[in-house]
Write an enzyme that holds these catalytic residues in place. Structure first.
Site, PDB file in Angstrom:
ATOM      1  N   ARG A  51       9.728 -15.206  -4.483  1.00 54.97           N
ATOM      2  CA  ARG A  51       9.597 -13.882  -5.046  1.00 54.97           C
ATOM      3  C   ARG A  51       8.289 -13.640  -5.918  1.00 54.97           C
ATOM      4  NH1 ARG A  51      10.906 -12.090  -9.832  1.00 54.97           N
ATOM      5  NH2 ARG A  51      12.660 -13.276 -10.099  1.00 54.97           N
ATOM      6  N   TYR A 105      -0.731   9.264   4.913  1.00 56.33           N
ATOM      7  CA  TYR A 105       0.646   8.827   5.660  1.00 56.33           C
ATOM      8  C   TYR A 105       1.825   9.470   4.716  1.00 56.33           C
ATOM      9  CZ  TYR A 105       4.541   5.723   6.492  1.00 56.33           C
ATOM     10  OH  TYR A 105       5.616   5.097   6.885  1.00 56.33           O
ATOM     11  N   ASP A 177      -6.262   3.316   1.219  1.00 52.73           N
ATOM     12  CA  ASP A 177      -5.547   2.692   2.227  1.00 52.73           C
ATOM     13  C   ASP A 177      -6.374   2.349   3.689  1.00 52.73           C
ATOM     14  OD1 ASP A 177      -3.821   2.130   4.447  1.00 52.73           O
ATOM     15  OD2 ASP A 177      -2.176   3.478   3.820  1.00 52.73           O
ATOM     16  N   LYS A 202       0.593  -3.443  10.826  1.00 56.82           N
ATOM     17  CA  LYS A 202      -0.161  -2.943  11.962  1.00 56.82           C
ATOM     18  C   LYS A 202      -1.367  -3.573  12.407  1.00 56.82           C
ATOM     19  CE  LYS A 202       2.323   1.005  10.758  1.00 56.82           C
ATOM     20  NZ  LYS A 202       3.171   0.760   9.686  1.00 56.82           N
TER      21      LYS A 202
END
Ligand code: PLP
Length: 385
Positions: A51, A105, A177, A202
């Site tokens: 984590r 987005y 981004d 992506k």
């Protein structure tokens, strides 16, 4: 390995790898262990635990991603949205204000307008083409300026140099981004951005088989995001790290092919009588083509367009294409086609979509690695029907 002067293609294969391959393996093994032996670490964030995003598979990716954008540091996350939400939550507290580009987005837009607004963090949206209008939006509590390299789904290109300069001049953290461009086409830290974000789902991974994200940029800022992410729990699983690294190795060859293929397809569509307009920064007709040429090494494999005949014609066209999959997401080896109003931007109120120019007829296309001529022939037959 020494990374200065090394080209991006070589970094994609070798950057971040252990000096001595583990057990002689030329491919980094997967360390599928949630926890690691305690070695006297003095800080919680230094304990080795999945984590906390610091197993050997994470560390390799952090070094590689930083090297790709010539940045000080990087962090992988469980998804692009994990990167985006952790970054906002790391730098904004209730009462703070920030500036975000108008067209974003849909998931990011929803997080800003619903989740952050609910926490008392306010935003003004700015026109990326109009730097003179930005100063009026500033408040004493403005902390961050947020933009996308090429906007999803309209492929707009804001004045990215002006955003970085304005942020610096006013003490804001500049965040971009960079998913649509990938480090092959644009490296934000070289233009003065503090942080660059990716949906690694992506182009970085490129095979539509994992979700992942990344935060790349200035060391002390990445460390702050890491601490926030450690508490939020948005870590990337080691096996997904392995797949992301495997995908990254072919990023340059994939991206350059997709850049070239998208330009040819955009040109075909632009010349077709049934197509009303095509959004692709590589086209001379794109309103910011010269800016895109100045900023980017390539124009990406993403394009969007509108055709005559309204939603019905758009749906018929999408139903008649044979090669692309009709699916959301982007940046994979397989071509994907979608209407953003029904997928990536369906969470955005219709009036907001309309105001931004995201019409119900807009079709978004992510060019894969299929033969360009086959894709053009497929579009041609579907447009005839
Ligand atoms: N940023 C952009 C530009 C995107 O298109 C997406 C997803 O489509 C995201 C971020 C979110 O990425 P993820 O789905 O990996 O959370």
């Amino acid at each position: 390995m020494e990374e200065s002067g090394i080209r991006l293609e070589t970094k994609l294969i070798h950057a971040g790898a252990p000096e001595n391959p583990i057990e002689g393996a030329v491919s980094m093994p997967v360390f599928q262990s949630s926890t690691f032996l305690y070695c006297g670490q003095g800080s919680y964030h230094d304990l080795k635990y999945i984590r906390l995003n610091n197993t050997p598979n994470h560390v390799l990716l952090h070094r590689k991603l930083a090297a790709l954008e010539n940045a000080e540091a990087a962090l992988v996350t469980a998804s692009g949205m994990a990167a985006i939400s952790a970054v906002f939550l790391a730098f904004l507290s209730p009462g703070d204000h920030f500036l975000a580009q108008e067209c974003l987005y849909g998931g990011t837009h929803g997080f800003i307008t619903k989740d952050l607004a609910g926490l008392g963090i306010s935003c003004d949206f700015f026109d990326g083409d109009d730097p003179d209008s930005w100063e009026n939006l500033l408040r004493r509590e403005t902390r961050v300026m947020y933009v996308e390299t090429m906007t999803n789904p309209l492929l707009g290109v804001a004045d990215l140099q002006a955003v970085a300069d304005f942020s610096k001049a006013h003490g804001l953290i500049s965040i971009i981004d960079n998913t649509f461009a990938s480090p092959v086409n644009f490296r934000p830290p070289e233009w003065g951005y503090d942080l660059s974000l990716h949906s690694g789902t992506k182009y970085l991974n490129g095979h539509s088989d994992i979700v992942a994200g990344a935060v790349i940029g200035r060391g002390e800022l990445v460390e702050k995001v890491t601490h926030t992410l450690n508490h939020l729990g948005g870590s990337l699983d080691p096996h997904a790290c392995f797949l992301l690294d495997r995908g990254l190795k072919t990023l340059a060859v994939r991206m350059r092919y997709q850049n070239d293929s998208a330009l040819e397809i955009a040109r075909f569509l632009e010349a077709h009588p049934k197509i009303e307009n095509v959004n692709y920064p590589g086209l001379e007709s794109h309103p910011r083509h010269q800016r895109a040429r100045d900023l980017f090494d390539g124009f990406s494999g993403m394009l969007s367009f509108e055709m005559t005949g309204g939603v019905e014609a758009a749906e018929r066209f999408i139903g008649n294409v044979k090669i692309p999959f009709v699916a959301p997401s982007l940046g994979g080896v397989e071509s994907l086609i979608t209407r953003p109003a029904t997928t990536s931007h369906s969470g955005m109120p219709p009036r907001d979509r309309e105001a931004l120019g995201i019409s119900d007829t807009l079709i978004r296309f992510s060019v894969g690695l299929e033969a360009t001529d086959d894709l053009i022939a497929d579009f041609d037959q579907a447009l005839k029907k």
